[in-house]
Scaffold this motif. Sequence first.
Motif, PDB file in Angstrom:
ATOM      1  N   ARG A  28       0.861  -1.187   0.000  1.00  0.00           N
ATOM      2  CA  ARG A  28       0.000   0.000   0.000  1.00  0.00           C
ATOM      3  C   ARG A  28       0.893   1.230   0.000  1.00  0.00           C
ATOM      4  NH1 ARG A  28      -4.117  -0.918   3.649  1.00  0.00           N
ATOM      5  NH2 ARG A  28      -5.567  -1.264   1.938  1.00  0.00           N
ATOM      6  N   VAL A  41      -2.873   0.528  -4.013  1.00  0.00           N
ATOM      7  CA  VAL A  41      -2.362  -0.810  -3.686  1.00  0.00           C
ATOM      8  C   VAL A  41      -1.728  -1.444  -4.914  1.00  0.00           C
ATOM      9  CG1 VAL A  41      -3.869  -1.297  -1.725  1.00  0.00           C
ATOM     10  CG2 VAL A  41      -4.688  -1.771  -4.037  1.00  0.00           C
ATOM     11  N   GLU A  49      -3.118   0.490  -8.183  1.00  0.00           N
ATOM     12  CA  GLU A  49      -4.526   0.853  -8.326  1.00  0.00           C
ATOM     13  C   GLU A  49      -4.905   1.790  -7.182  1.00  0.00           C
ATOM     14  OE1 GLU A  49      -8.954  -1.222  -8.123  1.00  0.00           O
ATOM     15  OE2 GLU A  49      -7.180  -2.481  -8.436  1.00  0.00           O
ATOM     16  N   LYS A  50      -5.368   2.990  -7.535  1.00  0.00           N
ATOM     17  CA  LYS A  50      -5.755   3.946  -6.506  1.00  0.00           C
ATOM     18  C   LYS A  50      -6.988   3.442  -5.764  1.00  0.00           C
ATOM     19  CE  LYS A  50      -3.800   8.076  -8.646  1.00  0.00           C
ATOM     20  NZ  LYS A  50      -4.061   9.428  -9.189  1.00  0.00           N
ATOM     21  N   GLU A  51      -6.974   3.602  -4.442  1.00  0.00           N
ATOM     22  CA  GLU A  51      -8.115   3.209  -3.628  1.00  0.00           C
ATOM     23  C   GLU A  51      -9.077   4.386  -3.516  1.00  0.00           C
ATOM     24  OE1 GLU A  51      -6.624  -0.006  -0.501  1.00  0.00           O
ATOM     25  OE2 GLU A  51      -5.460   1.834  -0.352  1.00  0.00           O
ATOM     26  N   SER A  52     -10.351   4.078  -3.436  1.00  0.00           N
ATOM     27  CA  SER A  52     -11.352   5.142  -3.372  1.00  0.00           C
ATOM     28  C   SER A  52     -11.280   5.867  -2.031  1.00  0.00           C
ATOM     29  CB  SER A  52     -12.754   4.571  -3.588  1.00  0.00           C
ATOM     30  OG  SER A  52     -13.076   3.661  -2.546  1.00  0.00           O
ATOM     31  N   LEU A 116      -6.942   2.018   6.285  1.00  0.00           N
ATOM     32  CA  LEU A 116      -7.785   2.794   5.364  1.00  0.00           C
ATOM     33  C   LEU A 116      -8.545   3.901   6.085  1.00  0.00           C
ATOM     34  CD1 LEU A 116      -9.213  -0.037   3.081  1.00  0.00           C
ATOM     35  CD2 LEU A 116      -7.525   1.703   2.461  1.00  0.00           C
TER      36      LEU A 116
END
Length: 199
Positions: A28, A41, A49-52, A116
Amino acid sequence: NNWTKEEGTRIEQATFPSVLKISDGTYRMYFQNAGAIKSAVSANGLAWEKESGTRIDTGNPAGLALTNVGAPTVAKIGDKYVMVYFGAINEQYTAAGLVPNKETHPLLWATSQDGLTFEKKGIALDSRNSVFKGWMDGPELVAWDNGENRLYLWGYTGIYYSTFADGKFSAPIKTFAAPNTENTLFPANPPADPTLLKA
């Protein structure tokens, strides 16, 4: 000694990244973007891949009017993720006379169970004093010997570290002085953005 540049771009519009391996074996990355701290991640460290959502925004329990937050550093300490980051106050620190930066930067911190959703704790270290003259930046959490956790950072006159224990950060100790600090309060090229790895 020899480096080969990899093809492609890992991630765009992401500054001051902090990467750690998480429990499922993936990675991450926390980073500064558009005045907030976000995350992405990766399974291999190449494709991200961007996390929301946003991990940290400018709201804070210390009542500071922040214009942005950034330079996150994150470490797993005990059963929690601990993040330290700067908060930018859009005011020049004037108590020490004329200083180089138009903003004031204290360091803030937050914790999370899952990496998160973070609970903001407030000010980790306050730069608004005669030693730091309104400026701390480039925080870096480092696991040290005997289970000690240190927070390295830079100020106008050098690199400092603080020890994190029992939910508190100790008063910073200078560990590397900027050159020519005896001649000026604000060296032209102070050391900045420390990162450490014990070999």
